[in-house]
Design a protein around this motif. Sequence first.
Motif, PDB file in Angstrom:
ATOM      1  N   THR A  47       0.874  -1.290   0.075  1.00  0.00           N
ATOM      2  CA  THR A  47       0.143   0.025   0.028  1.00  0.00           C
ATOM      3  C   THR A  47       0.884   1.225  -0.053  1.00  0.00           C
ATOM      4  O   THR A  47       0.694   2.028  -0.851  1.00  0.00           O
ATOM      5  N   LEU A  48       1.865   1.512   1.069  1.00  0.00           N
ATOM      6  CA  LEU A  48       2.516   2.502   1.111  1.00  0.00           C
ATOM      7  C   LEU A  48       3.385   2.728  -0.191  1.00  0.00           C
ATOM      8  O   LEU A  48       3.375   3.962  -0.993  1.00  0.00           O
ATOM      9  N   PRO A  49       4.074   1.783  -0.811  1.00  0.00           N
ATOM     10  CA  PRO A  49       4.939   2.078  -2.102  1.00  0.00           C
ATOM     11  C   PRO A  49       3.995   2.316  -3.024  1.00  0.00           C
ATOM     12  O   PRO A  49       4.301   3.430  -4.181  1.00  0.00           O
ATOM     13  N   ALA A  50       2.542   1.742  -3.333  1.00  0.00           N
ATOM     14  CA  ALA A  50       1.798   2.462  -4.324  1.00  0.00           C
ATOM     15  C   ALA A  50       1.280   3.729  -4.103  1.00  0.00           C
ATOM     16  O   ALA A  50       1.278   4.658  -4.895  1.00  0.00           O
ATOM     17  N   LEU A  51       0.941   4.073  -2.801  1.00  0.00           N
ATOM     18  CA  LEU A  51       0.755   5.761  -2.785  1.00  0.00           C
ATOM     19  C   LEU A  51       1.840   6.477  -2.829  1.00  0.00           C
ATOM     20  O   LEU A  51       1.581   7.748  -3.407  1.00  0.00           O
ATOM     21  N   VAL A  52       3.067   6.265  -2.771  1.00  0.00           N
ATOM     22  CA  VAL A  52       4.270   7.066  -3.154  1.00  0.00           C
ATOM     23  C   VAL A  52       4.239   7.295  -4.528  1.00  0.00           C
ATOM     24  O   VAL A  52       4.476   8.125  -5.067  1.00  0.00           O
TER      25      VAL A  52
END
Length: 295
Positions: A47-52
């Motif tokens: 989730t966090l890599p995708a949001l970045v």
Amino acid sequence: MSLSFDLAAPVALASSPPSREEQPRRAPFAFSRFFHDPAWSRWTAWTLPALVLVAWEILARAGLISSRLLPPPSAVLASAWTLTLSGELGNDILVSSLRAFAGFAIGASVGFALGIASGFFRSAEVLLDTPLQMVRNIPLLALVPLVIIWFGVGETAKVFLVAVSVFFPLYLNTCHGIRSVDPALVEMAGVYGATRASLLRDVLLRGALPSILLGVRYALGYMWLFLVVSETLSATSGIGYLAMDAREMVRTDIVLVSIGLYALLGKASDSVARAIERRFASWHASVQSEKRRTR
């Protein structure tokens, strides 16, 4: 005069509270189930890599980030696709992987063997540990000029640097794992007439397995890290060469493709190492704790 006691009361007072395993598990919040459910946790980890990446794309397209200095992810993916269609990217990944795993096989084998020797034999520890600890504290980059003098700038130098980088995690974790085995188990094996070979194989190495596998995970990380260094030595192929060549042409998108490849290959290697740990060290407390967290 006679005295009478209610024996049920002390029993009730002395009864211990139920253990954590016996206590009813509270139903997790709706949000936290994404982290506790193994099926969902595989997706939420990204989730966090995708949001970045989404934020990066939006800022780049809005002109808040210079496309020359930091192209948007869509441009990076387009460059990766172009390199894939030309066959250049697949060839560079293959060359780098062969260098990395050749160095890993050599360095890990030697580190594992010397770790067993230092952990099992006191004489080997006295002879080997101090010199190896001195070498371990030498920055690997300081060895690059010496490696060039010894091996030139060919494939041998690149494989040697990777092998040195993975040697020490395997050596230290193997030696530490063997020394950390419960002495009571060693004494019990001696009582039952275990030979030195069976003691090493069935008691010490089995007990040291979690520490050894942890060393493998560290070694795989160092393997990809120092492969970048080794591929700066006049390489004509490989992911590092791809990045260096792109730097000369000021192709930031291709440099980012190379960085992304190192990140993905490192993550894949770590996932394989964790799967091996869950398979062969499932009895260990750390693995059991991880399984309970994912239930």
